[in-house]
Write an enzyme that holds these catalytic residues in place. Sequence first.
Site, PDB file in Angstrom:
ATOM      1  N   ALA A 106      45.604  46.166  30.860  1.00 26.14           N
ATOM      2  CA  ALA A 106      45.803  45.281  29.708  1.00 26.14           C
ATOM      3  C   ALA A 106      44.630  44.298  29.632  1.00 26.14           C
ATOM      4  O   ALA A 106      43.902  44.103  30.604  1.00 26.14           O
ATOM      5  CB  ALA A 106      47.136  44.547  29.797  1.00 26.14           C
ATOM      6  N   PHE A 107      44.485  43.644  28.478  1.00 29.42           N
ATOM      7  CA  PHE A 107      43.272  42.844  28.255  1.00 29.42           C
ATOM      8  C   PHE A 107      43.174  41.655  29.200  1.00 29.42           C
ATOM      9  O   PHE A 107      42.099  41.090  29.387  1.00 29.42           O
ATOM     10  CB  PHE A 107      43.208  42.381  26.791  1.00 29.42           C
ATOM     11  N   LYS A 108      44.291  41.263  29.803  1.00 25.97           N
ATOM     12  CA  LYS A 108      44.244  40.072  30.655  1.00 25.97           C
ATOM     13  C   LYS A 108      43.328  40.252  31.859  1.00 25.97           C
ATOM     14  O   LYS A 108      42.845  39.280  32.417  1.00 25.97           O
ATOM     15  CB  LYS A 108      45.657  39.676  31.067  1.00 25.97           C
ATOM     16  N   ASP A 109      43.050  41.512  32.241  1.00 24.47           N
ATOM     17  CA  ASP A 109      42.098  41.741  33.333  1.00 24.47           C
ATOM     18  C   ASP A 109      40.710  41.193  33.002  1.00 24.47           C
ATOM     19  O   ASP A 109      39.974  40.792  33.903  1.00 24.47           O
ATOM     20  CB  ASP A 109      41.952  43.244  33.602  1.00 24.47           C
ATOM     21  N   MET A 112      40.954  37.553  33.843  1.00 20.71           N
ATOM     22  CA  MET A 112      41.492  37.254  35.166  1.00 20.71           C
ATOM     23  C   MET A 112      40.560  37.716  36.282  1.00 20.71           C
ATOM     24  O   MET A 112      40.442  37.044  37.312  1.00 20.71           O
ATOM     25  CB  MET A 112      42.857  37.920  35.301  1.00 20.71           C
TER      26      MET A 112
END
Length: 459
Positions: A106-109, A112
């Site tokens: 997901a884009f949060k990687d 993060m």
Amino acid sequence: MHYVSTRGAAPELGFADTLLAGLASDGGLYVPADWPALDVPVDAGTYAEVAVAVMWPFVEGDVEREAFETMVADAYATFDHPDVVPLTELGDGLWLAELFHGPTLAFKDVAMQLVGRLFDHELARRGERITIIGATSGDTGSAAIEALRDREAIDVVILHPEGRVSEVQRRLMTTVDSPNIRNVSIEGTFDDCQDLVKAMFAHEEFRAAQRLSAVNSINFARVMAQTVYYVTSHRLLGGGPVSFAVPTGNFGNVFAGYGAMRMGVPIRQLVVGSNRNDILTRFFATGTMEIQGVEATISPAMDIQVSSNLERLLFELNGRDGVALADLMQQFRAEGTVTFPTDLLDRLSETFSGARFDDEETAATIAEVLDRHGVLLDPHTAIGVAAARSARVDPSVPMVVLGTADPAKFPDAVEAATGRHPMLPERLADLFDRPERLDHLPTDLAAVEGYVAEFTARH
Ligand SMILES: *Cc1c(COP(=O)(O)O)cnc(C)c1O
């Protein structure tokens, strides 16, 4: 670079202090004192090279250049696509920016992986350690765990609502076998998890003893890292005017687009896609922000009542008057509704528009895009595509939809819409055979605090 609070009453901080503080002490969110102008060298070729150039002004003075270059290169080496964020054509001037090639799909990687390294670097420099506590409805938790696993100076406890995250989401968290990571399933809802986290932060004594910190999207460093793919997408499309459509929950991703625009990317439109939890669509249409109950949908990362990062945009649009904004936010919290002045709404409408889609429309979009373009979308990204189509004002300007998750992260919804079961990438093929590690606790503050204290006492 200095950072100021959206409520005007917290001290200005440099980058490193902003990173570790998360929320400002007056309850506001930090934003840069000025938006720097983009200065990307023409020969910056790779994603990591562009990323360093875009983000350098935000960190300069607090992080050494060489260390920063190494952290950025290492963060994006964890992605399994050479372009990190590739663009795929969807026809009719629509493009898909694939933000989901990182470790947890997901884009949060994207943010993060860098923020985890920045935390570790700064804590090592200070000789300090912290405990990260987070509540997740799925994607933030797995991205944080993957970014913070095995880091010396950081312990991580992630709470998720038992039985309410997808099995892929849960396994991406619970199969990480690292001594500094703990997963707890809470007998309750996501809101219960979030309330427990808030209560731990509000408990001064506990907060200080555990040195609690957070990596949720109120942390400006995440916004900073997310401005980069607006720049790379714009460059990949030839460097002319461009619009974006963003499946939105907490407003962090789309606010990064606003930041990129302020830094000089010629962005014509920012389209905010929502599911049935449509507080943003209603706000954009009427100027009134009003809380309603959260409904569960097939795009759970967007099942949110109050988009915390919207406060950053409101601060920019009201002339950066933190005192006035603090009053309005106070009213919103007390009454559950607040109406903003019409001139603010006019400024907002110059760039932003909103569109909402229910589960049926989302599923129909997934099926139709597979049929017409051979591209399988996850439910969040499908809302982005539907929003792009419905709100586009100038067909001569290309519009990029931010693809926020791999369809394999939400296999049930995708299969229900298309009859096709999306496959996990090769490196995760054995995810369902890996042993899980997780503990269960009731929605009880004392129980959770006791659990955290016992975990961190091993040092
Ligand atoms: C977190 C998330 C979103 C929402 O992003 P915000 O920055 O909170 O607006 C959308 N889609 C997916 C898949 C997510 O994980």
